[in-house]
Every structure is written in structure tokens, then in C-alpha cells.
Design an enzyme around this catalytic site. Structure first.
Site, short mmCIF file in Angstrom:
data_model
loop_
_atom_site.label_atom_id
_atom_site.label_comp_id
_atom_site.label_asym_id
_atom_site.label_seq_id
_atom_site.Cartn_x
_atom_site.Cartn_y
_atom_site.Cartn_z
N LYS A 239 29.72 14.64 23.67
CA LYS A 239 29.54 14.16 24.98
C LYS A 239 30.59 14.72 25.87
CE LYS A 239 28.31 9.75 26.82
NZ LYS A 239 28.23 8.12 26.66
N SER B 172 23.55 6.32 27.96
CA SER B 172 24.29 7.25 28.60
C SER B 172 24.38 8.51 27.68
CB SER B 172 25.37 7.00 29.32
OG SER B 172 26.78 6.64 28.39
N SER C 277 25.67 2.73 24.91
CA SER C 277 25.16 4.17 25.27
C SER C 277 25.10 4.98 24.07
CB SER C 277 26.19 4.80 25.86
OG SER C 277 25.88 4.28 27.36
N1 GLN Z 1 23.46 1.11 29.76
C1 GLN Z 1 24.81 0.78 30.15
C2 GLN Z 1 25.36 0.74 31.30
O1 GLN Z 1 24.65 1.38 32.07
C3 GLN Z 1 25.58 1.15 28.97
C4 GLN Z 1 26.56 2.21 29.33
C5 GLN Z 1 27.31 2.82 28.20
O2 GLN Z 1 27.32 2.20 27.25
N2 GLN Z 1 28.20 3.69 28.37
O3 GLN Z 1 26.38 0.66 31.83
#
Ligand code: GLN
Length: 473
Positions: A69, A144, A168
Site C-alpha cells: 500500500k 482504503s 481498511s
Molecule cells: N473507512 C474508515 C475511514 O474512512 C477506515 C479507514 C482505514 O482503516 N484506514 O476512516
């Protein structure tokens, strides 16, 4: 992964052949899973791995192609967080997890797409355009870590690293039909992970199977002095055999099966839990009373920490600089106005507000107190069960253009994944079936802290008796 490792030893293929084939596939890829491909670096390490294997090296990670990532620092390879503000940022050092993977001979293929600064659930807020779901290219892969999930599902790499602050790793794993682990907080060093919300962030492995995920987890976990929250250990290797589920108590929280959960997701998840019963587990009902405040708590704590962490992007020390350099304030504000996208700005504003004098007690402090109640709920629940099971996400992957103008509806989708981050617990998503739309459904397992091996091995047992993880898009 074990399969590839075996074929290397049998001389049926080599790391170089494997990496060349993947580079060609990635070149033709229409998913937009990668932000940066490190062609030269990958081929060089593949060649080196081929030599090591020829000399008898038997590390199963040797020569295995891994995607990373793009919020994890890689020396000499740009690390953008899919943001305009870092689009030309080239780290001078490797993250701890990258050092670990390289030491094992794994091949870093390149950097995968994400929601800007890992804030999101769709991989559509990226400055490099959205990633598509390999099961249906009109849909989101989740986020994400959507680039990593899509790359694994589409066979563009053997395994990948993502990061999980509120889901994410697990949510895109669920949407793309792969396996993803959010490890116990503190077991994987955050050194070199670009910080979003430091008390929640954790790097997690993603792969087709729980075995692959366990092998990558074992490679990257361990104590690191450069992360003050890194746990000293010990770190025993994960056994790669399925957990004997006879007598294991699986707790099912009623609150996970209420309003908002799609009926087809519920059906597949319940069947998945039944599979554990067939394997000998006892299914018990558990209560997690404060979970219903999880989203509210998370969307105060995460933006608050983010607003502090992202203050460093001021056009002076990192990344892009915009505006008149003679006027310091104008330069700061222009840099941040042009460098950040709208979701990142929304989080910074929410967080700054929650932390401001006069509101701190009402918001951040209150959220921290409720966070403690959630930790306590889990502690009590784990006196009655060994593993907690439920859905990973309430729905299957949706269309790329859906929900983009409705942040609240996206935030609500994090309801099942956020609690493990708030409590620092390990949680895994494994494929357990398909929705009425043919899209993958994920089953989530959680365990007490430092029992990552329990859910990994429960996942292995599940996959040894099911085929969902073998179905390809
Ligand atoms: N969907 C969550 C957010 O928008 C999780 C994001 C993550 O785990 N990086 O913050």
C-alpha cells in the site's frame, strides 16, 4: 504462496519468470490497482532470489511477489498516500515491514492505490483515480487498501500489505473475496507507515488464504524500538495447521445482526458460522453493549489524531509547496488548500474542532471514555467465548459512483470493523460466500489481544473445509 515456493524449488518456474509475467499483467491492468510499479527493483530482487533458491535457500517467502500500500515508506520508491501533496515524495528509508520482507527475500513489486491518506472505504478519493473491483469493474474494491485487495484478487501479486485504522484491510478484503488480517495493536511496527490515527493504525497482510496471510504476518511482526507502541514479544511463529475447533466457543454478538445488515450478507455469514459449528465449535450469544457508539467514537478520535498528524504537511518539510514563499502563512494555507483533497480536509476540520479548547471535554475526552467501555465490553465477552464472529461489512461492494456525496453513509459501513481498532484486538476477514449480486461476502473473526494465531488458524480450518477462497473473479 506455498505452491509458488514449491514450484520454484521444482524448477517449474523462477522468481524472474513469475515477476516478468506479473509485470506484463499489471501493464495491461484496467483496475488501476498500482500507483507505482518498481519494474527494475522487482526484477533485480527476483534475480537475486532465484540465485538463493538455486543455492538451496528454503525460505517460503524467497522470491514471492508482494504489493505494498502506498502509505508505507519504501526507500527510493515514491510513497504518495495517493495525495497530491506527496506525489513526488521519495522516502530515504524503508518502513520496518519492508526491511523485514526484504530480509526474507520477498520481491516488492510496487505500490498500490488507496483513499487519500487512507481516509475512506472506496479507493475513490485517490489523486490517481479510483481502483476498480476485479469481480465487477463498475464497482468499488472497498478501501482504503483497495489497490492491495484488487491486486491480490486479480492475481497481480501473491500477497500484499495494507493498513487498517478502522477496517481498511478487512473491508476491501471482504469486497474483493480475499483474506485480510488487522493484527493486534503493537505487534507490527508502524515505523515508516505514514500516520493517519496513531492509536488505531496497524499494518496488515492480505492474501488469498489465511495461510498466506499468516506467513506474511509472521514475516513482518516483531518488536521494533523505533515504534514506541511496539510490543517486546515473544513472537512465536504461527502454526500453519487448522485450529481444532472442537470445544472452541464462538461468540455471536446480537448487535451485529440488526438493522442495516443486508439479508444476503446475513444469510452467508450465518452459514459461515454454522460451518464452524459443523467443525465442532459451540456457538454462544454475547453482548457488546457499547458497540453502537463505535462509529461516533471512531469519527471523533480518528479525525482528531489525523488533524495532528497531518499538521506536518506545511510545504516546508515534506512534499509539495504552493503559493508565495515570501508570505509564510499564505504559503502554508495555499499548500494545504491545493495539496489535500476534500475528504482529508473534512477530517482535519472535524478533528481540529473536536480538539479545540472548550470542546475537548465534550468530544475527544468523552470519546476516549466510551472507548474504554468498548474495551471493557470485549474483555467481558471473552470470558464467555474464545472467538467473536460476525459480518465484516453490512453490504457487498457497491457502484463506483454511489455514496460519493454521502460521507455519513460511508462512515456507517465501518460499524463492524471499527471496534477491533478501538480495542486494539486482532481481527480477520475471510471469504464466506456470495451475495445475490454475485459479489463476495466476508466473515469476520476477532480474538483477545495477541491471539492473532487463533483467528488465523480458525481461518485456515474454515478454508480447509470450504472453497470460497478458491473462486476467482
Ligand atoms: N473507512 C474508515 C475511514 O474512512 C477506515 C479507514 C482505514 O482503516 N484506514 O476512516
Amino acid at each position: 504462496m506455498l505452491d509458488t515456493a514449491r514450484r520454484y524449488r521444482e524448477g517449474k518456474t523462477s522468481p524472474t519468470q513469475e515477476v516478468e509475467a506479473l509485470i506484463e499483467r499489471i501493464g495491461k491492468d484496467t483496475l488501476n490497482a498500482f500507483v507505482t510499479l518498481d519494474r527494475q527493483g522487482a526484477l533485480t530482487s527476483a534475480a537475486r532470489a532465484g540465485i538463493a533458491i538455486g543455492q538451496g535457500n528454503d525460505d517460503p517467502l524467497m522470491g514471492i511477489p508482494i504489493a505494498v500500500k502506498d502509505n508505507i515508506c519504501t526507500q527510493g520508491i515514491r510513497t504518495t498516500c495517493s495525495s497530491d501533496i506527496l506525489k513526488r515524495f521519495i522516502p530515504t528509508y524503508d518502513a520496518h515491514v519492508i526491511e523485514r520482507l526484504k530480509a526474507r527475500g520477498a520481491v516488492i513489486l510496487g505500490k498500490t492505490n488507496l483513499d487519500e491518506f487512507a481516509m475512506g472505504s472506496t479507493t475513490t478519493t485517490s489523486a490517481f483515480g479510483p481502483t476498480r473491483n476485479p469481480w465487477d469493474e463498475t464497482r468499488t474494491p472497498g478501501g482504503s487498501s483497495g489497490g492491495s485487495a484488487a491486486a491480490v484478487a486479480a492475481g497481480l501479486c501473491t500477497a500484499a500489505l495494507g493498513s487498517d485504522t478502522g477496517g481498511s484491510v478487512r473491508q476491501p478484503a471482504s469486497f474483493c473475496g480475499i483474506t485480510g488480517l488487522k493484527p493486534t495493536y503493537g505487534t507490527v511496527s508502524r515505523y515508516g507507515l505514514v500516520a493517519f490515527a496513531s492509536s488505531l493504525d496497524q499494518i496488515g497482510p492480505m492474501g488469498r488464504t489465511a495461510r498466506d496471510v499468516a506467513m506474511v504476518y509472521d514475516a513482518v511482526k516483531g518488536h521494533d524500538r523505533r515504534d514506541s507502541t511496539s510490543v517486546p514479544g515473544p513472537y512465536p511463529a504461527t502454526e500453519l495447521s487448522g485450529l481444532d475447533l472442537r470445544g472452541v466457543r464462538i461468540g455471536v454478538p446480537g448487535v451485529f445482526f440488526t438493522q442495516g445488515l443486508a439479508h444476503d450478507v446475513e444469510r452467508e455469514v450465518r452459514q459461515g458460522i454454522e460451518r464452524f459449528r459443523d467443525l465442532g465449535a459451540a456457538i454462544v450469544e454475547v453482548d457488546l453493549a457499547h458497540i453502537r457508539y463505535g462509529i461516533a467514537v471512531y469519527y471523533l478520535i480518528a479525525p482528531a489524531e489525523a488533524s495532528s498528524n497531518l499538521a506536518r504537511y506545511d510545504g516546508v518539510r515534506y512534499g509539495e509547496r504552493f503559493g508565495d514563499e515570501k508570505d509564510l502563512f499564505a504559503m502554508y494555507s495555499e499548500t494545504r488548500a491545493r495539496g489535500f483533497g476534500s475528504e482529508v480536509k473534512r477530517r482535519i476540520m472535524l478533528g481540529t474542532y473536536a480538539l479545540s479548547a472548550g470542546y475537548y471535554d465534550a468530544y475527544y475526552r468523552k470519546a476516549s471514555q466510551v472507548r474504554t467501555l468498548i474495551v471493557e465490553d470485549f474483555r467481558k465477552a471473552f470470558t464467555r467465548c474464545d472467538i467473536i464472529a460476525g459480518p465484516t461489512v453490512p453490504i457487498t461492494a457497491f457502484g463506483l459512483a454511489e455514496k460519493v456525496d454521502d460521507p455519513l453513509s460511508l462512515y456507517l459501513l465501518d460499524i463492524y470493523t471499527i471496534p477491533a481498532n478501538l480495542a486494539g484486538l486482532p481481527a480477520i476477514s475471510i471469504p464466506c460466500g456470495f451475495g445475490d449480486d454475485g459479489m463476495p461476502v466476508g466473515l469476520q473473526l476477532m480474538a483477545p489481544a495477541f491471539q492473532d494465531d487463533v483467528i488465523l488458524r480458525a481461518g485456515i480450518a474454515f478454508q480447509d473445509s470450504t472453497h470460497f477462497h478458491e473462486v476467482r473473479p
